[in-house]
Design a protein around this motif. Structure first.
Motif, PDB file in Angstrom:
ATOM      1  N   UNK A 144       0.815  -1.225   0.000  1.00  0.00           N
ATOM      2  CA  UNK A 144       0.000   0.000   0.000  1.00  0.00           C
ATOM      3  C   UNK A 144       0.849   1.276   0.000  1.00  0.00           C
ATOM      4  N   UNK A 145       2.029   1.198  -0.614  1.00  0.00           N
ATOM      5  CA  UNK A 145       2.852   2.390  -0.807  1.00  0.00           C
ATOM      6  C   UNK A 145       2.349   3.141  -2.035  1.00  0.00           C
ATOM      7  N   UNK A 146       1.975   2.378  -3.063  1.00  0.00           N
ATOM      8  CA  UNK A 146       1.380   2.924  -4.278  1.00  0.00           C
ATOM      9  C   UNK A 146       0.051   2.235  -4.520  1.00  0.00           C
ATOM     10  N   UNK A 147      -0.773   2.859  -5.333  1.00  0.00           N
ATOM     11  CA  UNK A 147      -2.032   2.273  -5.756  1.00  0.00           C
ATOM     12  C   UNK A 147      -2.012   2.160  -7.274  1.00  0.00           C
ATOM     13  N   UNK A 148      -2.518   1.051  -7.806  1.00  0.00           N
ATOM     14  CA  UNK A 148      -2.581   0.859  -9.256  1.00  0.00           C
ATOM     15  C   UNK A 148      -4.045   0.693  -9.643  1.00  0.00           C
ATOM     16  N   UNK A 149      -4.502   1.506 -10.598  1.00  0.00           N
ATOM     17  CA  UNK A 149      -5.880   1.357 -11.047  1.00  0.00           C
ATOM     18  C   UNK A 149      -5.931   0.477 -12.293  1.00  0.00           C
ATOM     19  N   UNK A 150      -7.133   0.267 -12.800  1.00  0.00           N
ATOM     20  CA  UNK A 150      -7.327  -0.678 -13.892  1.00  0.00           C
ATOM     21  C   UNK A 150      -6.732  -0.211 -15.217  1.00  0.00           C
ATOM     22  N   UNK A 151      -6.384   1.055 -15.339  1.00  0.00           N
ATOM     23  CA  UNK A 151      -5.783   1.541 -16.581  1.00  0.00           C
ATOM     24  C   UNK A 151      -4.267   1.430 -16.579  1.00  0.00           C
ATOM     25  N   UNK A 152      -3.674   1.037 -15.461  1.00  0.00           N
ATOM     26  CA  UNK A 152      -2.235   0.890 -15.381  1.00  0.00           C
ATOM     27  C   UNK A 152      -1.522   2.094 -14.809  1.00  0.00           C
ATOM     28  N   UNK A 153      -2.265   3.038 -14.264  1.00  0.00           N
ATOM     29  CA  UNK A 153      -1.645   4.193 -13.623  1.00  0.00           C
ATOM     30  C   UNK A 153      -1.218   3.829 -12.209  1.00  0.00           C
TER      31      UNK A 153
END
Length: 125
Positions: free
Chosen positions: A77-86
């Motif tokens: 949970x340092x970064x979050x990745x959404x479904x578009x790859x961001x």
């Protein structure tokens, strides 16, 4: 679209050997790579696509290793990745969702009114 790295990756690497013609650098510490990824994301307004991150480490870190480190960062949970790859900082998640939602509302109303005026012209004849 150019993928220019917002930070100087080479400045933070360790120099193994330096000569007049050759400089050998290394980047073996994965914690250092994670810190550099965080700097890239923060320098890019808290949001970065994989292609930007990969272009910064091109020729230094392999794509598989980079994806493994990014997956570990997402799992921790340092970064979050959404479904578009961001990849984004956790505090940017709601902001991105809100912008995407507003964009969809705008686009849906645009299509509705565009089609409605077209239908009105057809039936008015």
């Amino acid at each position: 679209m150019t993928n220019e790295c917002p930070i100087d990756v080479y400045a933070e690497m360790d120099v193994i050997y330096e000569d007049d013609e050759v400089v050998v650098l290394t980047l073996n510490n994965e914690k250092l790579i994670e810190d550099m990824i965080l700097k890239i994301v923060k320098a890019n307004n808290g949001i970065a696509h994989f292609s930007l991150i990969h272009s910064c480490f091109k020729g230094i870190v392999g794509e598989d290793r980079l994806r493994t480190i990014l997956k570990r960062m997402v799992d921790n949970k340092i970064l979050y990745r959404d479904y578009t790859g961001l990849y984004m900082l956790p505090e940017k998640r709601e902001e991105v969702k809100k912008k995407r939602r507003l964009w969809w509302v705008y686009w849906a109303t645009h299509l509705y009114f565009r089609n409605r005026t077209r239908r009105d012209k057809i039936y008015a004849r």
